[in-house]
Design a protein around this motif. Structure first.
Motif, PDB file in Angstrom:
ATOM      1  N   LEU A  43     -19.816 -39.635  -4.824  1.00  0.00           N
ATOM      2  CA  LEU A  43     -19.971 -38.218  -4.494  1.00  0.00           C
ATOM      3  C   LEU A  43     -19.401 -37.397  -5.644  1.00  0.00           C
ATOM      4  O   LEU A  43     -18.489 -37.839  -6.334  1.00  0.00           O
ATOM      5  CB  LEU A  43     -19.196 -37.900  -3.205  1.00  0.00           C
ATOM      6  N   GLU A  47     -18.991 -31.930  -3.861  1.00  0.00           N
ATOM      7  CA  GLU A  47     -19.464 -32.433  -2.564  1.00  0.00           C
ATOM      8  C   GLU A  47     -18.295 -32.936  -1.718  1.00  0.00           C
ATOM      9  O   GLU A  47     -18.253 -32.730  -0.500  1.00  0.00           O
ATOM     10  CB  GLU A  47     -20.487 -33.553  -2.786  1.00  0.00           C
ATOM     11  N   MET A  51     -17.217 -31.231   1.784  1.00  0.00           N
ATOM     12  CA  MET A  51     -17.149 -31.954   3.061  1.00  0.00           C
ATOM     13  C   MET A  51     -15.830 -31.661   3.772  1.00  0.00           C
ATOM     14  O   MET A  51     -15.813 -31.375   4.971  1.00  0.00           O
ATOM     15  CB  MET A  51     -17.330 -33.462   2.860  1.00  0.00           C
ATOM     16  N   VAL A  55     -16.239 -29.716   7.177  1.00  0.00           N
ATOM     17  CA  VAL A  55     -16.204 -30.603   8.345  1.00  0.00           C
ATOM     18  C   VAL A  55     -14.797 -30.685   8.939  1.00  0.00           C
ATOM     19  O   VAL A  55     -14.613 -30.546  10.144  1.00  0.00           O
ATOM     20  CB  VAL A  55     -16.736 -32.002   7.968  1.00  0.00           C
ATOM     21  N   SER A  60     -14.502 -38.700  11.090  1.00  0.00           N
ATOM     22  CA  SER A  60     -15.928 -38.510  10.810  1.00  0.00           C
ATOM     23  C   SER A  60     -16.209 -38.606   9.314  1.00  0.00           C
ATOM     24  O   SER A  60     -17.229 -39.162   8.899  1.00  0.00           O
ATOM     25  CB  SER A  60     -16.394 -37.133  11.283  1.00  0.00           C
ATOM     26  N   GLN A  61     -15.312 -38.041   8.519  1.00  0.00           N
ATOM     27  CA  GLN A  61     -15.557 -38.019   7.076  1.00  0.00           C
ATOM     28  C   GLN A  61     -15.500 -39.425   6.472  1.00  0.00           C
ATOM     29  O   GLN A  61     -16.322 -39.760   5.627  1.00  0.00           O
ATOM     30  CB  GLN A  61     -14.557 -37.084   6.388  1.00  0.00           C
ATOM     31  N   ALA A  64     -18.644 -41.159   7.522  1.00  0.00           N
ATOM     32  CA  ALA A  64     -19.805 -40.668   6.778  1.00  0.00           C
ATOM     33  C   ALA A  64     -19.878 -41.329   5.396  1.00  0.00           C
ATOM     34  O   ALA A  64     -20.963 -41.721   4.946  1.00  0.00           O
ATOM     35  CB  ALA A  64     -19.750 -39.151   6.641  1.00  0.00           C
ATOM     36  N   PHE A  68     -22.914 -43.507   4.268  1.00  0.00           N
ATOM     37  CA  PHE A  68     -23.636 -42.982   3.105  1.00  0.00           C
ATOM     38  C   PHE A  68     -23.754 -44.059   2.030  1.00  0.00           C
ATOM     39  O   PHE A  68     -24.820 -44.252   1.430  1.00  0.00           O
ATOM     40  CB  PHE A  68     -22.904 -41.752   2.560  1.00  0.00           C
ATOM     41  N   ALA A  74     -29.505 -39.651   6.724  1.00  0.00           N
ATOM     42  CA  ALA A  74     -28.592 -38.550   7.050  1.00  0.00           C
ATOM     43  C   ALA A  74     -28.572 -38.256   8.546  1.00  0.00           C
ATOM     44  O   ALA A  74     -27.505 -38.013   9.121  1.00  0.00           O
ATOM     45  CB  ALA A  74     -28.992 -37.302   6.269  1.00  0.00           C
ATOM     46  N   ILE A  77     -26.295 -40.508  10.317  1.00  0.00           N
ATOM     47  CA  ILE A  77     -24.888 -40.197  10.042  1.00  0.00           C
ATOM     48  C   ILE A  77     -24.442 -39.019  10.901  1.00  0.00           C
ATOM     49  O   ILE A  77     -23.353 -39.013  11.467  1.00  0.00           O
ATOM     50  CB  ILE A  77     -24.674 -39.882   8.541  1.00  0.00           C
ATOM     51  N   VAL A  78     -25.331 -38.017  11.021  1.00  0.00           N
ATOM     52  CA  VAL A  78     -24.993 -36.832  11.814  1.00  0.00           C
ATOM     53  C   VAL A  78     -24.808 -37.212  13.285  1.00  0.00           C
ATOM     54  O   VAL A  78     -23.867 -36.757  13.949  1.00  0.00           O
ATOM     55  CB  VAL A  78     -26.081 -35.745  11.645  1.00  0.00           C
ATOM     56  N   THR A  81     -21.559 -38.908  13.736  1.00  0.00           N
ATOM     57  CA  THR A  81     -20.495 -37.909  13.665  1.00  0.00           C
ATOM     58  C   THR A  81     -20.331 -37.207  15.008  1.00  0.00           C
ATOM     59  O   THR A  81     -19.210 -36.999  15.487  1.00  0.00           O
ATOM     60  CB  THR A  81     -20.816 -36.874  12.571  1.00  0.00           C
ATOM     61  N   LEU A  82     -21.455 -36.854  15.621  1.00  0.00           N
ATOM     62  CA  LEU A  82     -21.407 -36.186  16.924  1.00  0.00           C
ATOM     63  C   LEU A  82     -20.667 -37.059  17.936  1.00  0.00           C
ATOM     64  O   LEU A  82     -19.815 -36.581  18.689  1.00  0.00           O
ATOM     65  CB  LEU A  82     -22.831 -35.884  17.406  1.00  0.00           C
TER      66      LEU A  82
END
Lengths: 271, 101
Positions: A43, A47, A51, A55, A60-61, A64, A68, A74, A77-78, A81-82
């Motif tokens: 990254l 970026e 993040m 975020v 979550s990070q 991700a 990733f 993506a 990944i989302v 995260t949810l």
């Protein structure tokens, strides 16, 4: 005139910043590790910073970055995260009882900084709002406290992430490991005043930890579901098994230390 | 910033902020049924339980003594002292020492 009106806000702000210090101490080594790992999965620094800025959720990070780097789409990944963030629905719902006196637009801003740690600290310091309207001073104090707590933790999280990206292993390994464990010391220390006030609360606490261990380690349930299920099951059991302190009242009104009445009667110093 | 990363961050921001924001803003706590209020009153305690276990043992994997020392030191000092600084600093020190040894 203005300064007199804002005094409770700044008093709360100061207490919030102080209360955030143990949180920041735990965030910094985790954030440094995040920055280092983000660089490792190629990254850019912008970026990585974006993040953390947008975020502001450790688990979550990290997840991700992991997904990733393995080329996960993506959207997936989302969705992951949810799932990891579902526990914050319960935490925000619980904490909402302590911020009813704060206006909704301000609550919408403060909601951004509700993390596991800020939730735990805030719900042990702020008392549940009475049914009668709270004084404007109390509402201002709470707004200031949450602002100081969340902003300090946020700053540590973002700065640590950027520092980790450029500096790498800034902290000696053993110290970094120990500081990460400091977050668990924070959680344990936040639990103690509640147990001291009502020893029966050890039952829901240990039940939740037991369920979470069972689901995650033995049954291999995804972390997000395991967390939410454990909190829900243990809290439901507590509702039915533990004695009801005055019909419908809160079983816990704070950690004792700082759950005093009006802002002006709060003890100063540490929280 | 790469556009794929931008989209990823936008999505992650939404699914992180919205679950935090909706209950915080929308709930009218006094109007909730008393059973639900009691349930939500237990959330701080059950959250702490689930945050500590099994996380601390996974985090300190291979060093269960450090994990138990942190719980022991933070638990004892947290019981007797007001505030978080003393338990957190002493626990970090204890974990650091056991990590070095």
């Amino acid at each position: 005139m203005v300064s007199a009106m804002n005094r409770p806000f700044f008093s709360g702000l100061g207490h919030g910043v102080i209360a955030a210090m143990p949180v920041a101490a735990g965030y910094i080594p985790v954030a440094i590790a995040f920055g280092l790992l983000a660089r490792g999965v190629s990254l850019h620094w912008q970026e990585t910073a974006a993040m953390s800025l947008l975020v502001f959720a450790g688990a979550s990070q990290f997840m991700a970055l992991d997904l990733f780097s393995s080329g996960t789409p993506a959207l997936q990944i989302v969705l992951s995260t949810l799932l990891v963030n579902l526990r914050h629905v319960l935490m925000s719902a619980s904490l909402s009882g302590r911020v009813q006196s704060i206006s909704r637009p301000i609550r919408a801003v403060l909601a951004f900084g509700v993390t596991d740690e800020s939730f735990s600290v805030a719900s042990s310091v702020l008392r549940v709002d009475e049914k009668s309207p709270s004084s404007p001073a109390e509402s201002l104090w709470k707004t200031g406290f949450l602002t100081g707590l969340e902003a300090t933790a946020y700053l540590a999280w973002v700065a640590g992430g950027v520092a980790g990206f450029f500096g790498g292993g800034l902290l000696p390994g053993a110290l970094s490991d120990a500081m990460v464990l400091g977050l668990y010391a924070l959680f344990t220390a936040l639990l103690m005043p509640r147990l001291r006030k009502d020893l029966l609360l050890v039952v829901p606490a240990v039940t939740a930890g037991g369920f979470n261990s069972l689901f995650r380690i033995v049954l291999g349930v995804a972390t997000g579901w395991s967390f939410v299920l454990s909190m829900i099951l243990a809290s439901i059991l507590a509702v039915f098994l533990l004695p009801d302190p005055e019909q419908g009242a809160e079983p816990d009104t704070g950690a004792g230390a700082n759950s005093g009445a009006a802002p002006d009667s709060r003890r100063d110093g540490s929280s | 910033m790469r556009s794929e990363i931008f989209l990823l961050l936008a999505g992650m921001t939404a699914v992180t902020y919205i679950p935090r924001m909706l209950p915080f803003v929308l709930i009218d706590f006094d109007r909730l049924p008393s059973g639900l209020r009691r349930f939500l009153g237990f959330i701080p305690v059950t959250a702490l339980g689930a945050l500590i276990l099994p996380g601390i043992f996974l985090q300190a994997s291979g060093r269960p003594v450090s994990a138990m020392l942190v719980i022991g030191v933070a638990g004892t000092t947290g019981w007797f002292f007001r505030g978080l600084a003393v338990p957190v600093i002493l626990s970090i020190a204890a974990a650091w020492v056991t990590g070095i040894l």
